[in-house]
Design a protein around this motif. Structure first.
Motif, mmCIF file in Angstrom:
data_model
loop_
_atom_site.group_PDB
_atom_site.id
_atom_site.type_symbol
_atom_site.label_atom_id
_atom_site.label_comp_id
_atom_site.label_asym_id
_atom_site.label_seq_id
_atom_site.Cartn_x
_atom_site.Cartn_y
_atom_site.Cartn_z
ATOM 1 N N LYS A 28 18.342 5.810 -10.641
ATOM 2 C CA LYS A 28 17.633 6.800 -9.824
ATOM 3 C C LYS A 28 18.438 7.129 -8.566
ATOM 4 N N GLU A 29 19.059 6.127 -7.965
ATOM 5 C CA GLU A 29 19.907 6.365 -6.799
ATOM 6 C C GLU A 29 21.080 7.259 -7.164
ATOM 7 N N ALA A 32 19.973 10.846 -7.482
ATOM 8 C CA ALA A 32 19.728 11.444 -6.171
ATOM 9 C C ALA A 32 21.030 11.779 -5.443
ATOM 10 N N GLY A 35 23.106 14.441 -7.739
ATOM 11 C CA GLY A 35 22.414 15.695 -8.023
ATOM 12 C C GLY A 35 22.566 16.139 -9.467
ATOM 13 N N ASN A 39 16.448 14.644 -14.184
ATOM 14 C CA ASN A 39 15.969 13.517 -13.393
ATOM 15 C C ASN A 39 15.098 12.633 -14.289
#
Length: 79
Positions: A28-29, A32, A35, A39
């Motif tokens: 998830k990091e 983020a 980009g 997701n």
């Protein structure tokens, strides 16, 4: 939108479930920070000794992400 690829990291042993859950946080990091187009991340417990974490990427992004994160395997993602 092209094909979606599910990149998978396998974890084995008594700590597999917690390791897969923790690994998903790092995925998830990455999503983020980088980009990525999609997701979609997750983790799944197969049994007491096998779990995996995954992220779904677009086919056009797969090679650089694969080279950066070194998943154990991949498969076509179908919703």
């Amino acid at each position: 939108m092209g094909k979606k690829i599910k990149l998978i990291w396998d974890f084995r042993g008594p700590a597999a479930a917690t390791t897969a859950e923790h690994h998903e946080k790092h995925l998830k990091e990455y999503v983020a920070i980088e980009g990525t187009a999609l997701n979609i991340t997750g983790h799944h417990n197969v049994n007491d000794m096998l779990s995996f974490a995954f992220m779904v990427v677009e086919e056009k992004e797969m090679i650089p992400i694969r080279d950066a994160l070194k998943p154990h395997r991949g498969e076509i993602y179908e919703t």
